[in-house]
Design a protein around this motif. Structure first.
Motif, PDB file in Angstrom:
ATOM      1  N   VAL A 208       2.071   4.522  -2.248  1.00  7.33           N
ATOM      2  CA  VAL A 208       2.435   4.207  -0.645  1.00  7.33           C
ATOM      3  C   VAL A 208       3.561   3.135  -0.819  1.00  7.33           C
ATOM      4  N   TYR A 209       4.599   3.486  -0.352  1.00  5.52           N
ATOM      5  CA  TYR A 209       5.946   2.539  -0.096  1.00  5.52           C
ATOM      6  C   TYR A 209       5.725   1.885   1.625  1.00  5.52           C
ATOM      7  N   HIS A 210       6.326   0.582   1.774  1.00  2.00           N
ATOM      8  CA  HIS A 210       6.397   0.238   3.028  1.00  2.00           C
ATOM      9  C   HIS A 210       8.302   0.029   3.436  1.00  2.00           C
ATOM     10  N   GLU A 338       5.428   2.865  -8.641  1.00  5.13           N
ATOM     11  CA  GLU A 338       4.713   1.971  -8.265  1.00  5.13           C
ATOM     12  C   GLU A 338       5.664   0.735  -7.463  1.00  5.13           C
ATOM     13  N   VAL A 339       6.859   0.624  -8.221  1.00  7.45           N
ATOM     14  CA  VAL A 339       7.763  -0.377  -7.731  1.00  7.45           C
ATOM     15  C   VAL A 339       9.142   0.185  -7.215  1.00  7.45           C
ATOM     16  N   TYR A 340       8.986   0.958  -6.679  1.00  8.73           N
ATOM     17  CA  TYR A 340      10.396   1.879  -6.101  1.00  8.73           C
ATOM     18  C   TYR A 340      11.252   2.372  -7.040  1.00  8.73           C
ATOM     19  N   GLY A 341      10.713   2.837  -8.104  1.00  9.34           N
ATOM     20  CA  GLY A 341      12.008   3.090  -9.045  1.00  9.34           C
ATOM     21  C   GLY A 341      12.456   2.014 -10.008  1.00  9.34           C
ATOM     22  N   PRO A 342      13.638   1.773 -10.222  1.00 11.81           N
ATOM     23  CA  PRO A 342      13.946   0.717 -11.124  1.00 11.81           C
ATOM     24  C   PRO A 342      13.962  -0.737 -10.504  1.00 11.81           C
ATOM     25  N   MET A 406       4.281  -1.496  -4.719  1.00 12.77           N
ATOM     26  CA  MET A 406       3.792  -0.613  -3.690  1.00 12.77           C
ATOM     27  C   MET A 406       2.738  -1.329  -2.782  1.00 12.77           C
ATOM     28  N   LYS A 407       2.384  -0.661  -1.676  1.00 14.51           N
ATOM     29  CA  LYS A 407       1.125  -1.055  -0.927  1.00 14.51           C
ATOM     30  C   LYS A 407      -0.097  -0.802  -1.590  1.00 14.51           C
ATOM     31  N   GLY A 408      -0.264   0.360  -2.474  1.00 17.17           N
ATOM     32  CA  GLY A 408      -1.177   0.606  -3.064  1.00 17.17           C
ATOM     33  C   GLY A 408      -1.414   1.924  -3.159  1.00 17.17           C
ATOM     34  N   TYR A 409      -2.422   2.367  -3.748  1.00 16.90           N
ATOM     35  CA  TYR A 409      -2.914   4.048  -4.119  1.00 16.90           C
ATOM     36  C   TYR A 409      -3.704   4.559  -2.748  1.00 16.90           C
ATOM     37  N   LEU A 410      -3.043   5.669  -2.166  1.00 13.65           N
ATOM     38  CA  LEU A 410      -3.732   6.198  -0.981  1.00 13.65           C
ATOM     39  C   LEU A 410      -5.010   6.804  -1.279  1.00 13.65           C
ATOM     40  N   LYS A 411      -5.995   6.234  -0.504  1.00 13.88           N
ATOM     41  CA  LYS A 411      -7.344   6.722  -0.364  1.00 13.88           C
ATOM     42  C   LYS A 411      -8.125   6.333  -1.954  1.00 13.88           C
ATOM     43  N   ASN A 412      -7.511   5.414  -2.466  1.00 16.03           N
ATOM     44  CA  ASN A 412      -8.012   5.075  -3.846  1.00 16.03           C
ATOM     45  C   ASN A 412      -8.312   3.488  -4.012  1.00 16.03           C
ATOM     46  N   PRO A 413      -8.912   3.056  -3.351  1.00 15.47           N
ATOM     47  CA  PRO A 413      -9.189   1.544  -3.309  1.00 15.47           C
ATOM     48  C   PRO A 413      -9.619   0.836  -4.880  1.00 15.47           C
ATOM     49  N   SER A 414     -10.341   1.943  -5.642  1.00 14.18           N
ATOM     50  CA  SER A 414     -10.537   1.118  -6.936  1.00 14.18           C
ATOM     51  C   SER A 414      -9.495   1.213  -7.864  1.00 14.18           C
ATOM     52  N   ALA A 415      -8.695   2.124  -7.608  1.00 10.57           N
ATOM     53  CA  ALA A 415      -7.447   2.421  -8.519  1.00 10.57           C
ATOM     54  C   ALA A 415      -6.510   1.024  -8.054  1.00 10.57           C
ATOM     55  N   THR A 416      -6.376   0.786  -6.811  1.00  7.63           N
ATOM     56  CA  THR A 416      -5.465  -0.263  -6.377  1.00  7.63           C
ATOM     57  C   THR A 416      -5.971  -1.620  -6.749  1.00  7.63           C
ATOM     58  N   GLU A 417      -7.215  -1.693  -6.609  1.00  8.03           N
ATOM     59  CA  GLU A 417      -7.919  -3.115  -7.181  1.00  8.03           C
ATOM     60  C   GLU A 417      -7.517  -3.386  -8.596  1.00  8.03           C
ATOM     61  N   LYS A 418      -7.836  -2.401  -9.412  1.00  7.97           N
ATOM     62  CA  LYS A 418      -7.427  -2.365 -10.741  1.00  7.97           C
ATOM     63  C   LYS A 418      -5.989  -2.636 -11.080  1.00  7.97           C
ATOM     64  N   ALA A 419      -5.149  -2.164 -10.478  1.00  6.01           N
ATOM     65  CA  ALA A 419      -3.901  -2.306 -10.777  1.00  6.01           C
ATOM     66  C   ALA A 419      -3.419  -3.662 -10.244  1.00  6.01           C
ATOM     67  N   ASN A 421      -5.450  -6.612 -10.054  1.00  5.92           N
ATOM     68  CA  ASN A 421      -6.250  -7.289 -10.952  1.00  5.92           C
ATOM     69  C   ASN A 421      -5.516  -8.586 -11.354  1.00  5.92           C
ATOM     70  N   GLY A 422      -5.835  -9.979 -10.445  1.00  8.25           N
ATOM     71  CA  GLY A 422      -5.291 -11.140 -10.880  1.00  8.25           C
ATOM     72  C   GLY A 422      -3.830 -11.307 -10.196  1.00  8.25           C
ATOM     73  N   GLY A 423      -3.577 -10.638  -9.162  1.00 10.81           N
ATOM     74  CA  GLY A 423      -2.609 -10.907  -8.583  1.00 10.81           C
ATOM     75  C   GLY A 423      -1.282 -10.629  -9.151  1.00 10.81           C
ATOM     76  N   TRP A 424      -1.404  -9.479 -10.056  1.00 10.51           N
ATOM     77  CA  TRP A 424      -0.077  -9.109 -10.577  1.00 10.51           C
ATOM     78  C   TRP A 424      -0.251  -7.623 -10.765  1.00 10.51           C
ATOM     79  N   PHE A 425       0.691  -6.605 -10.686  1.00 10.21           N
ATOM     80  CA  PHE A 425       0.600  -5.386 -10.849  1.00 10.21           C
ATOM     81  C   PHE A 425       0.818  -5.010 -12.418  1.00 10.21           C
ATOM     82  N   HIS A 426      -0.351  -4.250 -12.692  1.00 15.00           N
ATOM     83  CA  HIS A 426      -0.501  -4.185 -14.064  1.00 15.00           C
ATOM     84  C   HIS A 426       0.224  -2.766 -14.505  1.00 15.00           C
ATOM     85  N   THR A 427       1.463  -2.811 -15.106  1.00 12.30           N
ATOM     86  CA  THR A 427       2.259  -1.447 -15.507  1.00 12.30           C
ATOM     87  C   THR A 427       1.310  -0.745 -16.489  1.00 12.30           C
ATOM     88  N   GLY A 428       0.646  -1.077 -17.496  1.00 15.49           N
ATOM     89  CA  GLY A 428       0.122  -0.263 -18.304  1.00 15.49           C
ATOM     90  C   GLY A 428       1.060  -0.216 -19.582  1.00 15.49           C
TER      91      GLY A 428
END
Length: 547
Positions: A208-210, A338-342, A406-419, A421-428
């Motif tokens: 989800v983008y804002h 998750e970061v609006y593209g580039p 991103m704001k987060g993953y729609l209807k997926n709070p666990s995936a959002t929290e994992k992404a 975690n620690g105040g940074w977005f984990h790209t993998g």
């Protein structure tokens, strides 16, 4: 002096005169007001001015509102890069709704999942895709009470197809008010669009983008690419990819010209370069290969300097040199849905111009530094988030933070929290950090295969392979490919006494997946495993390089 009043805060307030929500919707009325007669969109023989695009977008917003579509509702779009797709990037959020641009290469099952998960109330679909959409709608209709307003795009440049909806796009626009009030959201955190990842495990996730993030990344594109007023932008990058990397809004902010393209072909690109004076285009490395390998009869001369932005695999030295000789300057970027593209760019330094082409290619192969709109970028230990040394050797995970996450993953709070975690977005994604601050990717920990700019999940292919009655074990890795950058390569261990042929396996996958996801190469034999039984994919990647 702790009790003293801060003079900069005591009587200096925030109100409607000095604080408004950031939204890319603000770019369109300005372009229409300042450059009403300037060419905004070209599509074949059709051309629209900025005044006309604004009017059409307002009609779309009005027509949707009349049908009860508003805040929190989803409007899905299944279309190539044509005027309706561009207009939806303004008209849909102007109605307060959320735009869900669908990947036109996906199969019916994936489309049905996305329409259901995103709770789309409206689907605007090009007739070219009626077979897959018809199948997806049949699946959706199985749920009682689930109805979607379907609007057909009857593009004169399309090849036709069955009409599925109750009305067509132009007729729908005609029901709208061309003077519909253009009101920006009160809150820039309001949702603007919904996009789906490739689904590395299980179902794809809805990103989800804002409004704030889209506004800032659109401006970021201008900054990192050095874009001046009125660029002529060719739509070789699909608008369903991260909302076209925010370029629907970027080009509009500059009152440039959007040159639409239904299908990415070398001849059509050269025609646009020559006939319309295209100055900018984006795309996967395969688009560069397409231009460089085009037969002489498809090529056209053009006099302007052209800029090409590419992601995925960095361009090899030979390709970089050939593009420069052709008058096309290449900029390498990196990002995720998750970061609006580039959000990371290999910002070029003047002193690198003195390097030979091999050295320049090595520098350009690095993903680079953060966009101005991305506040934080680091390579760090995946567990501790401790930054790795900037030695160009120590491997770590890429982390990002800022307003273009991103704001987060729609209807997926666990995936959002994992992404987050620690105040940074984990790209993998795994990378090294160079002494000059530039990052360089080394691997993708999620085993994503990037083929022709499309993200393909190896796990999704493996799941399909395991359904074959003869397959005991399967692993899919990326195989280097000159044309596509990478293609899926399947390694299969058969059940005792079972047999299968390569073409049989490929056909089996094509019957169950979007065709571009099916493996292009199949290798039979025992799979290398660790002592705990885990398949050693790094061994298979090395084997794939030699095939």
């Amino acid at each position: 002096m702790g009790d003293s009043v801060n003079p900069f805060e005591s009587d200096l307030g925030r109100g409607p005169s000095n604080h408004l929500a950031l939204s890319p919707l603000s770019f369109l009325p300005r372009a229409a007001a300042v450059y009403p007669e300037r060419c905004a969109v070209i599509h074949g023989d059709r051309a629209y001015t900025w005044a006309e695009v604004y009017q059409r977008s307002r009609r779309l917003a009005s027509a949707l509102t009349k049908r009860g579509i508003g805040r929190g509702d989803t409007v899905a779009m299944m279309a190539p890069n044509t005027p309706p797709c561009l207009e939806a990037h303004f008209g849909v959020p102007a109605a307060g709704a959320v735009l869900n641009a669908l990947n036109v290469r996906l199969d019916a099952a994936a489309i049905a999942f996305m329409l259901n998960h995103g709770e789309a109330k409206v689907l605007i679909t090009d007739r070219e895709f009626s077979p897959v959409i018809k199948e997806a709608l049949a699946e959706i209709a199985k749920a009682p009470g689930r109805e979607i307003l379907v609007i057909d795009i009857d593009d004169p440049l399309g090849e036709g197809g069955e009409l599925l909806g109750e009305t067509d796009y132009e007729s729908f626009l005609a029901t709208g008010d061309p003077d519909f009030p253009w009101i920006l959201p009160d809150d820039e955190w309001e949702s603007l669009s919904l996009l789906y990842t490739s689904g590395t495990t299980g179902d794809p996730k809805g990103v989800v983008y804002h409004h704030r993030g889209a506004y800032l990344n659109a401006i970021g594109n201008i900054q990192v690419w050095g874009m001046g007023p009125h660029p002529v932008y060719l739509w070789t990058l699909p608008m369903f990819h991260c909302n076209g990397w925010c370029f629907p809004w970027t080009v509009t902010a500059l009152a440039g010209t959007h040159v639409c393209l239904r299908q990415v072909r070398a001849s059509a690109i050269y025609d646009a370069l020559a006939d319309h004076g295209v100055t900018h285009l984006c795309g996967a490395p395969i688009v560069m290969q397409m231009l460089l390998n085009a037969p002489e009869e498809e090529r056209r001369d053009f006099g302007q300097q052209v800029k090409f932005m590419t992601a995925a695999a960095p361009p090899p030295a030979a390709v970089l040199a050939a593009m420069q000789d052709a008058g096309i300057e290449v900029t390498h970027v990196y990002g995720l849905t998750e970061v609006y593209g580039p959000a990371v760019v290999c910002a070029w330094r003047g002193e690198w111009d003195a390097f030979d082409i091999e050295k320049q290619a090595a520098m350009k192969a690095r993903q680079g530094v953060n966009y101005p709109a991305l506040e934080g970028l680091m390579v760090a230990d995946a567990e501790t988030l401790e930054p790795v040394p900037r030695d160009g050797q120590t491997l770590g995970e890429v982390f990002m933070r800022g307003n273009v996450v991103m704001k987060g993953y729609l209807k997926n709070p666990s995936a959002t929290e994992k992404a987050f975690n620690g105040g940074w977005f984990h790209t993998g994604d795994l990378a090294v950090w160079h002494p000059d601050g530039y990052i360089e990717l080394k691997d993708r920990s999620k085993d994503i295969i990037i083929s022709g700019g499309e993200n393909i999940s190896s796990i999704e292919i493996q799941d399909a392979l395991y359904r074959h009655p003869a397959v005991a074990g399967a692993a899919v890795v990326a195989k280097p490919d000159e044309k596509w950058g990478e293609t899926p390569c399947a390694f299969i261990e058969l059940k005792p006494g079972a047999s299968a042929e390569e073409v049989e396996i490929i056909t089996f996958c094509r019957d169950r997946l979007a065709h571009f996801k099916a493996p292009k190469k199949v290798v039979f034999g025992p799979l290398p495993k660790t002592s705990t039984g885990k398949i050693q994919k790094f061994v298979l990647r090395e084997k794939a390089k030699g095939l």
